[in-house]
Design a protein around this motif. Structure first.
Motif, short mmCIF file in Angstrom:
data_model
loop_
_atom_site.label_atom_id
_atom_site.label_comp_id
_atom_site.label_asym_id
_atom_site.label_seq_id
_atom_site.Cartn_x
_atom_site.Cartn_y
_atom_site.Cartn_z
N LEU A 77 6.14 72.70 80.40
CA LEU A 77 5.91 72.57 81.83
C LEU A 77 7.19 72.26 82.58
O LEU A 77 8.03 71.50 82.11
CB LEU A 77 4.88 71.47 82.08
N LEU A 78 7.29 72.84 83.74
CA LEU A 78 8.39 72.57 84.66
C LEU A 78 7.79 71.95 85.92
O LEU A 78 6.59 72.07 86.16
CB LEU A 78 9.11 73.87 85.02
N GLU A 79 8.61 71.31 86.70
CA GLU A 79 8.16 70.76 87.97
C GLU A 79 8.84 71.51 89.09
O GLU A 79 10.04 71.80 89.02
CB GLU A 79 8.50 69.27 88.06
N GLU A 80 8.08 71.80 90.12
CA GLU A 80 8.63 72.42 91.31
C GLU A 80 8.82 71.32 92.33
O GLU A 80 7.86 70.74 92.81
CB GLU A 80 7.71 73.53 91.80
N THR A 81 10.08 71.01 92.62
CA THR A 81 10.41 69.92 93.54
C THR A 81 11.09 70.50 94.78
O THR A 81 11.36 71.70 94.85
CB THR A 81 11.36 68.91 92.87
N GLY A 84 14.13 72.42 93.90
CA GLY A 84 13.98 73.57 93.01
C GLY A 84 13.26 73.21 91.73
O GLY A 84 12.66 72.12 91.61
N LEU A 85 13.30 74.11 90.76
CA LEU A 85 12.65 73.88 89.47
C LEU A 85 13.38 72.81 88.68
O LEU A 85 14.62 72.81 88.64
CB LEU A 85 12.63 75.17 88.63
N VAL A 86 12.62 71.94 88.02
CA VAL A 86 13.19 70.83 87.26
C VAL A 86 12.48 70.75 85.92
O VAL A 86 11.27 70.95 85.82
CB VAL A 86 13.00 69.50 88.03
N LYS A 87 13.25 70.48 84.87
CA LYS A 87 12.71 70.21 83.54
C LYS A 87 12.97 68.75 83.24
O LYS A 87 14.10 68.28 83.33
CB LYS A 87 13.39 71.10 82.49
N ARG A 88 11.91 68.01 82.92
CA ARG A 88 12.05 66.59 82.61
C ARG A 88 12.25 66.41 81.11
O ARG A 88 11.55 67.01 80.31
CB ARG A 88 10.81 65.83 83.06
N GLY A 92 16.31 62.26 81.23
CA GLY A 92 16.32 62.47 82.68
C GLY A 92 15.86 63.87 83.03
O GLY A 92 15.27 64.57 82.21
N GLU A 93 16.13 64.29 84.26
CA GLU A 93 15.71 65.61 84.69
C GLU A 93 16.90 66.55 84.81
O GLU A 93 18.01 66.11 85.07
CB GLU A 93 14.96 65.54 86.02
N LYS A 94 16.64 67.82 84.58
CA LYS A 94 17.68 68.84 84.71
C LYS A 94 17.21 69.87 85.73
O LYS A 94 16.12 70.41 85.61
CB LYS A 94 17.92 69.54 83.37
N ARG A 95 18.08 70.10 86.71
CA ARG A 95 17.78 71.14 87.69
C ARG A 95 18.09 72.49 87.07
O ARG A 95 19.19 72.74 86.61
CB ARG A 95 18.59 70.92 88.95
N ILE A 96 17.10 73.35 87.04
CA ILE A 96 17.20 74.64 86.34
C ILE A 96 18.25 75.54 86.99
O ILE A 96 19.05 76.15 86.29
CB ILE A 96 15.83 75.35 86.28
N ALA A 97 18.26 75.64 88.31
CA ALA A 97 19.23 76.51 88.98
C ALA A 97 20.66 76.06 88.66
O ALA A 97 21.54 76.90 88.42
CB ALA A 97 18.99 76.51 90.48
N ALA A 139 12.25 78.02 94.28
CA ALA A 139 12.59 77.59 92.93
C ALA A 139 14.09 77.39 92.73
O ALA A 139 14.51 76.82 91.74
CB ALA A 139 12.06 78.59 91.90
N GLY A 140 14.90 77.88 93.66
CA GLY A 140 16.34 77.78 93.51
C GLY A 140 16.92 78.96 92.76
O GLY A 140 18.11 79.01 92.50
#
Length: 191
Positions: A77-81, A84-88, A92-97, A139-140
Motif C-alpha cells: 500500500l501507498l499513501e496519497e498525500t 504526492g505518493l508516499v511509501k511508509r 520513516g516515509e519516502k516520497r515516491i516522486a 501523485a507527483g
C-alpha cells in the motif's frame, strides 16, 4: 521472449518484495519480445553535499536502440498525500516522486561517464501492482508513467508504448548493455 540479466533468476527462492520482483521478471520475460533486455536490481551511488546516497533501480529495460526505461516497483500500500505518493517504512516515509527523480538523475550521472556516441533516451515508470492511484494528477508523477493495480495487466503494453521495440539498433546500444551488466572491456597491455 525478453532477455533477463543477470541470469539464474528462475532458480531463486525469494520471499516478500523480492518474490514480487521475480514474478515481474516473469511477466517481462514472457510479455516482451527479444527486442528487449531487462536488467534487474541496477545499483547506483551518488555523492551529495550531505554524503553519499545509495539506491537501486528495480528494473532497467533496454530496446535495440539502447534507449532505457527505468522501472521502480512498489508493492503493498501507498499513501496519497498532499505532497504526492508516499511509501511508509519503519524508518520513516519516502516520497515516491523524489525517489524516482533521484534514481533517474543518478543513472544519468553514471551513464554520462561512459563514452557513448549518443546518449540514449532515459524514461521512468512507476509500477505499483497493489495500489490503485485515486488521484493520478496529484501523485507527483505524470499518469502515463504509472501502472497501478487497475492497469497491472497492461504493464508490458505500457513498456512497449514508452520504449518502442521497433527501434533500429544503434552502435551505442551494446555499450549501454555492457554498462548495465557492469561488464569490463579489458585489453592486454603489451608494455
Amino acid at each position: 521472449m525478453a532477455r533477463i540479466q543477470p541470469g539464474g533468476w528462475r532458480e531463486l527462492r525469494a520471499t516478500g518484495a523480492a518474490a514480487r520482483e521475480i514474478e515481474t521478471l516473469g511477466l517481462f520475460a514472457t510479455g516482451l519480445s527479444d527486442a528487449y533486455t531487462v536488467y534487474h536490481n541496477v545499483h547506483w551511488t551518488r555523492v551529495e553535499s550531505t554524503g553519499p546516497l545509495f539506491g537501486t533501480v528495480d528494473f532497467a529495460i533496454v530496446n535495440r536502440a539502447g534507449d532505457v526505461l527505468l522501472v521502480e516497483q512498489l508493492p503493498g500500500l501507498l499513501e496519497e498525500t498532499s505532497s504526492g505518493l508516499v511509501k511508509r517504512h519503519a524508518s520513516g516515509e519516502k516520497r515516491i516522486a523524489t525517489r524516482l527523480a533521484q534514481s533517474r538523475e543518478a543513472f544519468l550521472e553514471r551513464l554520462a561517464r561512459v563514452a557513448v556516441e549518443a546518449q540514449p533516451r532515459v524514461d521512468i515508470l512507476l509500477y505499483c501492482p497493489d495500489h490503485a492511484v485515486k488521484s493520478p494528477g496529484s501523485a507527483g508523477i505524470v499518469p502515463e508513467r504509472i501502472v497501478d493495480a487497475g492497469r497491472r495487466g497492461r504493464l508490458c503494453d505500457v513498456v512497449r508504448t514508452l520504449l518502442p521495440e521497433d527501434s533500429a539498433t544503434t552502435p551505442g546500444a551494446e555499450r549501454i548493455k555492457r554498462f548495465l551488466a557492469d561488464e569490463l572491456r579489458l585489453v592486454p597491455d603489451a608494455g
